[in-house]
Design an enzyme around this catalytic site. Structure first.
Site, mmCIF file in Angstrom:
data_model
loop_
_atom_site.group_PDB
_atom_site.id
_atom_site.type_symbol
_atom_site.label_atom_id
_atom_site.label_comp_id
_atom_site.label_asym_id
_atom_site.label_seq_id
_atom_site.Cartn_x
_atom_site.Cartn_y
_atom_site.Cartn_z
ATOM 1 N N LYS A 92 4.147 9.343 8.679
ATOM 2 C CA LYS A 92 3.687 8.737 10.053
ATOM 3 C C LYS A 92 4.902 9.392 11.303
ATOM 4 O O LYS A 92 4.518 10.599 11.753
ATOM 5 C CB LYS A 92 3.769 7.545 10.017
ATOM 6 C CG LYS A 92 2.696 6.703 9.002
ATOM 7 C CD LYS A 92 2.457 5.207 9.271
ATOM 8 C CE LYS A 92 1.582 5.023 8.082
ATOM 9 N NZ LYS A 92 0.061 4.608 8.638
ATOM 10 N N TYR B 200 0.622 -1.157 -0.059
ATOM 11 C CA TYR B 200 0.101 0.067 0.096
ATOM 12 C C TYR B 200 1.077 1.404 -0.025
ATOM 13 O O TYR B 200 1.996 1.360 0.822
ATOM 14 C CB TYR B 200 -0.968 -0.047 1.226
ATOM 15 C CG TYR B 200 -1.993 1.316 1.324
ATOM 16 C CD1 TYR B 200 -2.788 1.336 0.323
ATOM 17 C CD2 TYR B 200 -1.806 2.234 2.391
ATOM 18 C CE1 TYR B 200 -3.727 2.447 0.596
ATOM 19 C CE2 TYR B 200 -2.690 3.253 2.394
ATOM 20 C CZ TYR B 200 -3.723 3.431 1.455
ATOM 21 O OH TYR B 200 -4.325 4.498 1.805
ATOM 22 N N ASP C 80 9.351 3.106 -0.321
ATOM 23 C CA ASP C 80 8.379 3.405 0.385
ATOM 24 C C ASP C 80 8.542 3.297 2.012
ATOM 25 O O ASP C 80 8.322 2.115 2.539
ATOM 26 C CB ASP C 80 7.040 3.116 0.158
ATOM 27 C CG ASP C 80 5.919 3.928 1.025
ATOM 28 O OD1 ASP C 80 5.887 4.553 1.783
ATOM 29 O OD2 ASP C 80 4.677 3.646 0.268
HETATM 30 N N1 PLP Z 1 2.846 4.155 2.278
HETATM 31 C C1 PLP Z 1 2.732 3.479 3.217
HETATM 32 C C2 PLP Z 1 3.805 2.293 3.207
HETATM 33 C C3 PLP Z 1 1.670 3.603 3.934
HETATM 34 O O1 PLP Z 1 1.596 2.555 4.995
HETATM 35 C C4 PLP Z 1 0.700 4.520 4.122
HETATM 36 C C5 PLP Z 1 -0.306 4.535 5.089
HETATM 37 O O2 PLP Z 1 -0.590 3.808 5.710
HETATM 38 C C6 PLP Z 1 0.950 5.308 2.910
HETATM 39 C C7 PLP Z 1 1.839 5.306 1.910
HETATM 40 C C8 PLP Z 1 -0.031 6.620 2.977
HETATM 41 O O3 PLP Z 1 0.281 7.496 3.836
HETATM 42 P P1 PLP Z 1 -0.859 8.560 4.435
HETATM 43 O O4 PLP Z 1 -2.340 7.590 5.206
HETATM 44 O O5 PLP Z 1 -0.505 9.385 5.383
HETATM 45 O O6 PLP Z 1 -1.526 9.315 3.151
#
Ligand code: PLP
Length: 435
Positions: free
Chosen positions: A269, A142, A237
């Protein structure tokens, strides 16, 4: 009717499904989500006055525990100086420097407000820099809710068992190649066929949105070598794992020792300390392709917001080696107690771990989970009764088997003992679950 029941009924009249982010609706575990009114250290408090040991930690940001005094103080002081200036500030420089200092291969940082924005910008930047269109992502990873990366996404998309999302055009979906995770042959084949048109591979540094899945040894380095050999970029990521799986995220447990760096990282985060901040970073040659230096446009009214920067600086400044050692120790203690409870109850399971992060998968003993297909094949139905037994006992777990458990520096033995005491009954509930 409890306060939470009443609030949930009201919420459904105001917000789709009563929530502002789908997994909060408890869709896969059922029941009424408690509405939270306060958080402190390892605890959450709901509108009915019930206290929970929190193993979600706001889905990652609360690394030091809720309402950590240093972050609260920094935020209060920043608030007193004003909320948003729409201009450059000293603190965004400072937070950028803190990120640079911990991560290999970060020459430049650009602050944004959410992880989704960070990955969206990283993808656009990779396309702009390479002049190519295709992006490779892995099933079960994700990266936020940008159109192009929702296909076979983890997190809430996995929880709701969706193949992707309505509203994404076929043309957009066709610009993303979705491959099975940990499968080097599939990557080699994709590059053999499309290599000249692949802009980037984006991967969770270690996937944590299909449950936790460890990259096979050398997998990320293989991605770096393969992308480099074909003139494509590697986007790592670290929105979830960054400054949490270790002091330098999952890269700190892989690239740092294997001596490689990605071209771009995304963070979120933890770096916002609980306020909406995220970032992308990477090598200067690529990052300087962003406006105003380069032709790839990106901007944000609240990017580098001074209050969020103050929270992030306080968080990273206090995220010491001792903090990571403590979370590692406590999470291992909890893992051991879970294994014991599940084993005594006869529940076939595996614990999936990367650094301080872990999750449980059911029906996977001996094998573990290495990709999304395996994650989906597990005995998902065992999680809801486990979850509700823990909730009843005052332990707030992620409301989906596809999410990681998060601990914090504030999870002391007293908090953990409460979780551990609740495990045997919850494990028995998982054991007696039927599909
Ligand atoms: N990338 C990863 C690995 C994530 O776990 C998340 C959210 O949980 C995101 C991107 C997206 O972040 P946001 O919820 O701040 O848009």
């Amino acid at each position: 009717m409890t306060q939470s029941e009443q609030l949930f009924a009201q919420a459904r009249e105001v917000m789709p499904g009563g929530v502002n982010s789908p997994v909060r609706a408890f869709g896969s575990v059922g029941g009424v989500p408690p509405f939270m009114v306060k958080a402190s250290g390892p605890y959450l408090y709901d509108a009915d006055g019930k206290e929970y040991v929190d193993l979600v930690c706001s889905w990652g940001p609360a690394l030091l525990g809720h309402a950590h005094p240093a972050i609260q103080q920094a935020v209060h002081e920043a608030v007193d100086r004003g909320l948003s200036f729409g201009a450059s500030t000293p603190d965004e420089v400072r937070l950028g420097e803190l990120i640079k200092a911990r991560m290999g291969g970060v020459d430049r940082v650009r602050m944004v407000s959410t992880g989704t924005e960070a990955t969206m910008t990283a993808v656009r930047l990779a396309r702009g820099f390479t002049g190519r269109e295709l992006i490779i992502k892995f099933a079960g990873c994700y990266h936020g809710h940008l159109d192009g990366l929702l296909a076979s996404a983890g997190s809430g998309v996995a929880t709701l068992a969706l193949p992707g999302s309505a509203g994404v055009t076929a043309a957009t979906a066709a610009e993303t190649l979705v491959l099975p995770y940990n499968d080097r042959a599939a990557i080699t084949a994709a590059f053999a066929e499309h290599g000249a048109n692949i802009a980037a591979v984006i991967t969770e540094s270690a996937p944590c949105n299909m449950g936790v899945v460890e990259p096979e040894p050398g997998f990320n380095r293989f991605l770096k070598e393969t992308t480099a050999a074909h003139g494509a970029l590697l986007i790592l990521d670290e929105v979830l794992t960054g400054f949490r799986a270790s002091d330098a995220g999952y890269w700190g447990l892989s690239g740092r020792t294997e001596d490689w760096t990605p071209d771009l990282y995304t963070f979120g985060k933890v770096i916002g300390g609980g306020l909406p901040t995220a970032a992308l970073g990477g090598r200067a040659e690529v990052m300087d392709y962003l406006a105003p230096l380069g032709p790839v446009y990106q901007a944000g009214t609240l990017s580098g917001n001074p209050v969020a920067m103050a929270a992030g600086i306080a968080q990273l400044s206090n995220a010491t080696d001792e903090v990571y050692a403590h979370i590692q120790r406590q999470s291992e203690k909890l893992e051991a107690a879970m294994v014991q409870a599940f084993t005594e109850a006869g529940v076939n399971h595996s614990i999936q771990r990367v650094g301080t992060l872990f999750s449980v998968a059911f029906g996977t003993a001996g094998e573990g989970v290495h990709n999304y297909a395996q994650a989906q094949q597990q005995e998902v139905f065992r999680y809801a009764p486990f979850f509700h037994s823990m909730l009843e006992a005052g332990v707030y777990l992620p409301p989906s088997v596809f999410e990681a458990f998060f601990l914090s520096a504030a999870h002391d033995d007293a908090a953990l003992d409460r979780v551990i005491a609740a495990l045997p009954a919850a494990a028995r509930a998982a054991a007696s679950a039927t599909n």
